[in-house]
Design an enzyme around this catalytic site. Sequence first.
Site, short mmCIF file in Angstrom:
data_model
loop_
_atom_site.label_atom_id
_atom_site.label_comp_id
_atom_site.label_asym_id
_atom_site.label_seq_id
_atom_site.Cartn_x
_atom_site.Cartn_y
_atom_site.Cartn_z
N ARG A 56 -45.18 -27.98 -2.05
CA ARG A 56 -44.49 -26.80 -2.58
C ARG A 56 -44.75 -26.66 -4.07
NH1 ARG A 56 -38.15 -26.01 -1.49
NH2 ARG A 56 -38.02 -27.73 -2.98
N LYS A 103 -40.54 -22.26 -6.75
CA LYS A 103 -39.42 -22.92 -7.43
C LYS A 103 -39.66 -22.96 -8.94
CE LYS A 103 -36.17 -26.62 -6.28
NZ LYS A 103 -35.13 -25.73 -5.75
N GLU A 115 -30.66 -15.25 0.12
CA GLU A 115 -30.18 -16.63 0.04
C GLU A 115 -29.03 -16.73 -0.94
OE1 GLU A 115 -32.82 -19.36 -2.54
OE2 GLU A 115 -34.26 -18.01 -1.61
#
Length: 413
Positions: free
Chosen positions: A157, A259, A295
């Site tokens: 990721r 992220k 989210e």
Amino acid sequence: METSLALVGLQLQPSYLPCPSRRASTLLPANFFTDRRHLPLSYLKLQNQRSLISSRPQVACTICRGTAVSNSETFELDDIDWDDLGFGLVPTDYMYVAKCSKDGNFSKGDLQCFGNIEMNPSSGVLNYGQGLFEGLKAYRKLDGSILLFRPDENALRMRMGAERMCMPAPTTEQFVEATKMTVLANKRWVPPPGKGSLYIRPLLMGSGAVLGLAPAPEYTFLIYVSPVGNYFKEGLAPINLVVENEFHRATPGGTGGVKTIGNYASVLKAQSLAKAKGFSDVLYLDSVHKKYLEEVSSCNVFVVKRTTISTPAIKGTILPGITRKSIIDVAHSLGFQVEERLVSVEELLDADEVFCTGTAVVVSPVGSITYLGERVSYGKTGVGAVSQQLYSSLTSLQMGLSEDKMGWTVELM
């Protein structure tokens, strides 16, 4: 210890505390964990004392001005109150640091004493937000060994996010090895079983100086750790969310799906307003139609209706959570039907259960949702049956209490 970046002047002062613990400790035999004959009775005693035993690794200290202890023949018993852990920074002993210049290859990296870092005021991360972070955990097993949970997924990721942010990234192998090294160097901070976990925070940032808008000429890969308890003060108890209509966490074409550090500062305003009103956190809707779930501030969301579990599909504005991915696989293995699709806010209000997932929270059941001033509650007995089943299944695997048939855990020591 003060760990914030002081942006006055050209240098951030390092910690001058020695690498050996700043706390009182008791030395014990080096074979305490390896000699299994000693483990059960002694370990129970240690749990009663809310203590942890661990060895001191041999490390060359390059930041602190004290002399690092490198005696691998002894173990130290820390006096931290393991029953009083929250989700906040507890300064530990060591951090991992590696550098990358224009060639795109990271140095081997080394362990340094945990402390403040030096950074140019014109660094890319400070001026243009060119930075990523990851989060994963290490757990203490009953036999004293330590488990990492899916570190390779975090590495992948980070590499995906680095490509989006025009940054080089460490290889998957370097990421995993650096994580192992950092955890082992701080293993006396891994809480006893059932007392919490060691939160691992890898950072990738543009540390090189850049004045005009452009990728930084140098990058730093850094990992630090902290023992933590529950993210929400409620623990495994229902949290109360409010659906946000005015603010949005991410937009199509942006960076909501990686992220990056900038994703999180943008949620602080809405989160602060919600917490001032007594809510635990904020649930965001999509920025185009303002009707589909995205989210929570730092968690993915799931909706349960009978035997079907639905969660918003990953489409560029939602972070592909590793706990989210794991919960989907665990749910499939338990016989649930899982759908990744657009989930409307109306479905949320008609659900049997709602829960959130994330590295920090693992699984957090939702007790109520407030939308346009209307509050909808779920269940009357606290934690829903599906949330409890998924939480128990995943945490048992993470802590080494059940067989890892998925091949997700990496054992250390």
